[in-house]
Design a protein around this motif. Structure first.
Motif, short mmCIF file in Angstrom:
data_model
loop_
_atom_site.label_atom_id
_atom_site.label_comp_id
_atom_site.label_asym_id
_atom_site.label_seq_id
_atom_site.Cartn_x
_atom_site.Cartn_y
_atom_site.Cartn_z
N PRO A 51 0.77 -1.23 0.00
CA PRO A 51 0.00 0.00 0.00
C PRO A 51 0.82 1.29 0.00
O PRO A 51 0.32 2.31 -0.45
N GLN A 211 -15.27 5.51 -4.43
CA GLN A 211 -16.10 5.57 -3.23
C GLN A 211 -17.50 6.10 -3.51
O GLN A 211 -18.39 5.99 -2.69
N SER A 221 -12.55 -3.79 -9.72
CA SER A 221 -12.37 -5.19 -9.29
C SER A 221 -12.22 -6.10 -10.50
O SER A 221 -11.40 -7.03 -10.51
N GLU A 243 -8.77 5.81 1.53
CA GLU A 243 -9.81 4.80 1.27
C GLU A 243 -9.54 4.08 -0.05
O GLU A 243 -9.66 2.86 -0.14
N GLN A 245 -6.65 3.80 -1.47
CA GLN A 245 -5.43 3.03 -1.23
C GLN A 245 -5.76 1.69 -0.56
O GLN A 245 -5.27 0.63 -0.99
N ALA A 246 -6.64 1.73 0.44
CA ALA A 246 -7.00 0.51 1.16
C ALA A 246 -7.82 -0.44 0.27
O ALA A 246 -7.56 -1.64 0.23
N PHE A 247 -8.76 0.13 -0.46
CA PHE A 247 -9.61 -0.69 -1.32
C PHE A 247 -8.78 -1.40 -2.39
O PHE A 247 -8.91 -2.61 -2.60
N THR A 249 -5.55 -1.98 -2.44
CA THR A 249 -4.63 -2.94 -1.84
C THR A 249 -5.38 -4.23 -1.51
O THR A 249 -4.88 -5.33 -1.76
N GLY A 250 -6.58 -4.08 -0.99
CA GLY A 250 -7.42 -5.22 -0.65
C GLY A 250 -7.73 -6.10 -1.85
O GLY A 250 -7.83 -7.32 -1.74
N LEU A 251 -7.89 -5.47 -3.00
CA LEU A 251 -8.19 -6.22 -4.22
C LEU A 251 -6.98 -7.00 -4.75
O LEU A 251 -7.12 -7.88 -5.59
N GLY A 252 -5.80 -6.59 -4.29
CA GLY A 252 -4.59 -7.24 -4.78
C GLY A 252 -3.90 -6.46 -5.89
O GLY A 252 -3.11 -7.00 -6.66
N CYS A 253 -4.23 -5.18 -5.96
CA CYS A 253 -3.56 -4.30 -6.91
C CYS A 253 -2.11 -4.10 -6.44
O CYS A 253 -1.87 -3.67 -5.33
#
Ligand code: C2E
Ligand code: MG
Ligand code: MG
Ligand code: MG
Length: 292
Positions: A51, A211, A221, A243, A245-247, A249-253
């Motif tokens: 991230p 967002q 996604s 937000e 950044q977190a989203f 990163t969560g997806l695996g970007c």
């Protein structure tokens, strides 16, 4: 209409020309002058491993330090350079300058940093592009895998067979190819699979709206999933909020780029970025003043 007398002759105003034609012509003359007189600059925007680090490399972004108008972003002059073909000379300068800078970073102790250069469609179609890239790599002793060439999805899909051919030649040199502004063009998935690219860059329009619009989150996604299934790295551009950044990163970007992490800055300010890694706030995020 504008007249382009090429490199050897600056064109003079005709009294009959309208204002717009005159200002276009002035811009055209000024831009040749800029190229000859070192008024063009490359700014560098960091690409962070998601991230928030380490820095993987930089994207080179063209700026024109106009003597009267101040620092100009590409939207002020690249469209005209595309129209007249001057973009090819400018683009060759960009490739060389980015390689020169990469060599500097090497010598300064950053041997793993990469640099990404944007190619215009006209430049992409030049038959001597491979030669230009080969010469720049050799001249500055750059390991080819540290140079990435970004072409937009629209450019890549204009003539997909031809793009496969050109990108195959380029990647044979060892350089990497990246598909920029992905999601805004019309990709044939069949060709996407055949393109020897190693990276997709999600257009910042989708990242922006993550967002606010659930469709954009869905599209992002889907692009990440597509990239993963084609075994491509995926870069998100235009990351401006924690937000996003977190989203992402969560997806695996894998890689993030955007004002949150760092704006494009001149190379002499890049050392300031090191302190930024891992922190949220910084004074470094201000790009040099842009005057129009
Ligand atoms: P691009 O390659 O898609 O580059 C990303 C653009 O988004 C850059 O604008 C960058 O400054 C901006 N950006 C990055 N992060 C953020 C963010 O978080 N928020 C916002 N609002 N913007 C962000 P820039 O530098 O004005 O460049 C615009 C376009 O001009 C580039 O889009 C690229 O297509 C073209 N360009 C820039 N340099 C060159 C070059 O050397 N050669 C060619 N052919 N095209 C270039
Ligand atoms: Mg780009
Ligand atoms: Mg882009
Ligand atoms: Mg863009």
């Amino acid at each position: 209409h504008t007249k382009n007398n090429g490199r050897n002759g600056y064109t003079f105003f005709q009294p009959s020309m309208n204002m717009q034609a005159q200002s276009q012509l002035q811009l055209n003359n000024d831009l040749w002058h800029a190229l000859d007189n070192n008024e063009l600059r490359l700014f560098y925007q960091p690409k962070y491993c998601a991230p928030r680090g380490p820095i993987l490399g930089f994207e080179a972004l063209l700026r024109w330090e106009h003597p009267a108008r101040g620092l100009l972003t590409p939207d002020h002059f690249l469209p005209m350079a595309e129209k007249t073909g001057m973009i090819v000379s400018i683009g060759n300068w960009v490739i060389n300058e980015a390689c020169r800078q990469l060599r500097q970073w090497h010598l300064q102790g950053h041997p793993h940093w990469s640099v990404a250069v944007n190619l215009s469609s006209l430049q992409f179609e030049q038959s001597n592009l491979v030669e230009t890239v080969t010469e720049a790599l050799a001249k500055h002793e750059i390991p080819p895998e540290l140079l990435t060439l970004e072409v937009t999805e629209t450019t890549a899909m204009r003539d997909p067979d031809e793009s496969v051919r050109i990108l195959t030649e380029l990647t044979k040199l060892g350089v990497k190819a990246s598909i920029d502004d992905f999601g805004t063009g019309y990709s044939s998935l069949l060709y996407l699979k055949r393109l020897p690219a190693s990276e997709l860059k999600i257009d910042r329009a989708f990242v922006n709206e993550l967002q606010h619009h659930s469709e954009d989150a869905t599209i992002v996604s889907a692009i990440v999933a597509l990239a993963q299934s084609l075994q491509l790295k995926v870069v998100a551009e235009g990351v401006e909020t924690a937000e996003q950044q977190a989203f992402l990163t969560g997806l695996g970007c894998n890689t993030l780029q955007g004002y949150l992490l760092g704006k494009p800055i001149p190379p002499e300010r890049i050392s300031e970025l090191d302190n930024f890694v891992g922190t949220q706030e910084n004074e470094l995020k201000t790009e040099l003043h842009t005057v129009n």
